[in-house]
Scaffold this motif. Sequence first.
Motif, PDB file in Angstrom:
ATOM      1  N   LYS A   1     100.374  84.402  67.707  1.00 22.70           N
ATOM      2  CA  LYS A   1     100.229  84.656  66.000  1.00 22.70           C
ATOM      3  C   LYS A   1     100.892  86.059  66.113  1.00 22.70           C
ATOM      4  O   LYS A   1     100.586  86.873  66.487  1.00 22.70           O
ATOM      5  N   GLY A   2     101.775  85.866  64.972  1.00 28.49           N
ATOM      6  CA  GLY A   2     102.455  87.100  64.514  1.00 28.49           C
ATOM      7  C   GLY A   2     102.282  87.317  62.983  1.00 28.49           C
ATOM      8  O   GLY A   2     102.096  86.406  62.010  1.00 28.49           O
ATOM      9  N   THR A   3     102.548  88.668  62.625  1.00 27.27           N
ATOM     10  CA  THR A   3     102.451  89.145  61.119  1.00 27.27           C
ATOM     11  C   THR A   3     103.682  89.859  60.801  1.00 27.27           C
ATOM     12  O   THR A   3     104.143  90.763  61.510  1.00 27.27           O
ATOM     13  N   LEU A   4     104.368  89.381  59.896  1.00 26.12           N
ATOM     14  CA  LEU A   4     105.583  89.931  59.265  1.00 26.12           C
ATOM     15  C   LEU A   4     105.253  91.222  58.622  1.00 26.12           C
ATOM     16  O   LEU A   4     104.107  91.591  58.249  1.00 26.12           O
ATOM     17  N   VAL A   5     106.367  91.993  58.440  1.00 23.99           N
ATOM     18  CA  VAL A   5     106.067  93.257  57.433  1.00 23.99           C
ATOM     19  C   VAL A   5     105.820  93.116  56.215  1.00 23.99           C
ATOM     20  O   VAL A   5     105.284  93.968  55.352  1.00 23.99           O
TER      21      VAL A   5
END
Length: 641
Positions: free
Chosen positions: A628-632
């Motif tokens: 899972k990733g989080t964008l800026v």
Amino acid sequence: MQSQDVAPRPAPAAGSASDPVVDVEQAEAALVEHYPRLVRLAYLVLPPGLGRSRRVLTAHALVQRALPRGKASASVIPAQSAGREGDPGYAFVRLQVVRAALEAGRPLKRLAWPKRAQLPPLLPQVWGLKLFPRSGGADELALDQRLSALTGPARAACVLRGLEKLPDGDVRKVLTAAGVADVDAALKEADSESAQYALLDSPEFDACSLQVRPTDLMRRRQHTKAALAAAAAVAVCGALLGMPGDGWGPDGAAAPAYAQNPAAQAALDPALLVKVPAAAWESSARTDFSVWPARGDLTGDSALLRRALAVWARPGGTVQVSATPGTPSGGPSGPPQLLYAGTVDNARVVILYDGLRIVRYAEPRDSTKGAALDFARVDGADQAQASAVVLGRADGNIRYLTAPWVTKAAERDLLKPGSGAMALPLTDGTTAPMAGPVQSGACTSWNVLQLTDASGTRLLTDLGELVPARLTTGRPGSVKDAAGAQGLRAWAPYACSLGAMRSSGVRSVNAWAYATQPLPDASGRADWVCTRAETWQGGGERVLAQFRTPGGTYGAVAAKGENVPACGAKDPQVLAGVLWKSGGGSWYLLAAGSRGTASITATGGVKGSAQGNLLAVKAEQGAQAGLKGTLVDGRAVNGLR
């Protein structure tokens, strides 16, 4: 995610105590990943006496029933392929498919209940249609006839040797586990076909790329009137066969016409075909197929053009029809535009355009029997995508008809960016034959078409359809043609992955190097590349995230997705991971996101997180992890799988 093991491990012997336990999820993953290969295997082993249509449906049914009910022990038998080697899930599913296909070929016994594989499949079923693979050449037909003369175990031995590349020792283990009583006899019988193993990868035996024909269409539409209509059809066909000449009427291989619609009849009049002047493209505001002139040595052959139009409107039962996904195959609504009519190798070819589709009609030079009709959707084509159309394929070679604005054509190997291009002579827009991409076996070359016009040079690749796909590189939204030195170097390690995009209606494929990652243990830097195929229908896009280590010749597919916005112009964000083994023997979960990724978190069998767009966490061999990733901007992004 897929593991990339740089130091292959020896597999345990079949039937040993070290055999892994295969659960449903592991077998299902192998079945989904290798479904076309398993269906091809079942189709080849099944008895040809079933008929091509029933063999296709039975092959799909056997593969879909190959999953274990709970858990089962499966022997790890090497499959001679990076994607299948040492995979117990694949070994288990393959064994079930071979066993069921052999059972389906055994005769029914009077006093015994039939086994499930010996009965017609309940599912899948297709009503009112016949499904069968594309026809191959004379060599494939001869091989199919010879295979039909073999016993079921001998056919299975041929397929395991030729398609799966198994040594005889492993073939013995599979056949024994599948219940073959006399394995030695099967291997000896299969020895006669050892020289033809390469043909097993032919489209002739691909039970996933199918052609469709109607069955009892008239009988299903009518009851009492059907008998009268059939009698009338027989009378009409008899009259046509009694005509002088080659025994065919003016409509060739077209089905009989039962209704006279003025608009439909006008669309079949060769005299009404649209023929664009040769220089129209030079002053036109549009630069697409609509300004292609009519070319070829048979543009004045009214009989040929009439047959092409009639077969398009109502293809007869002997016509081989194919269409790219999302392409309607109905007749023209009005007189179409003629792009080409001429002799190509041993065939007469007509290419037509109706604003939405390119249609290719081909028939043998000396007969109207054995006609073929191909459809490809091309709406919205621009100058680059309307640069070429396939005229014909023969003996692994391809001839193209190029746009009138193309000034030079060449052939180059995408795997060898420094080898230069070989010029292809152009004759009235027609190229000399060039070698097509290698579509089976080891990927040792990938030949592409290089075209030059006033706006620049571009690369096009054949993916088994009428219109070749354009190759580009760069960040989505600002891509450029891959014909330059940088683009050629970018595509070289990933050219072979184009084979996964065949027959999908692809209009363009872009390769984007979205991240570079330092490897643990000071092993250098790895490249992350995303390849995305855009289709003519605007759906079914295929995305591959590929990972290449320093010194690696080819990229490895780490994750994939279909019908996802990732790596596209609307949403260029992408996140993928891979299990990697360092030179020191340690395993790591490596993950990379595109620019704009603020953090990455690993879940499941591997725990860890990192700020930025790169993640490297120690892991165990075979660990299953999610990403899972989080964008800026705060949005979440999931990893491709």
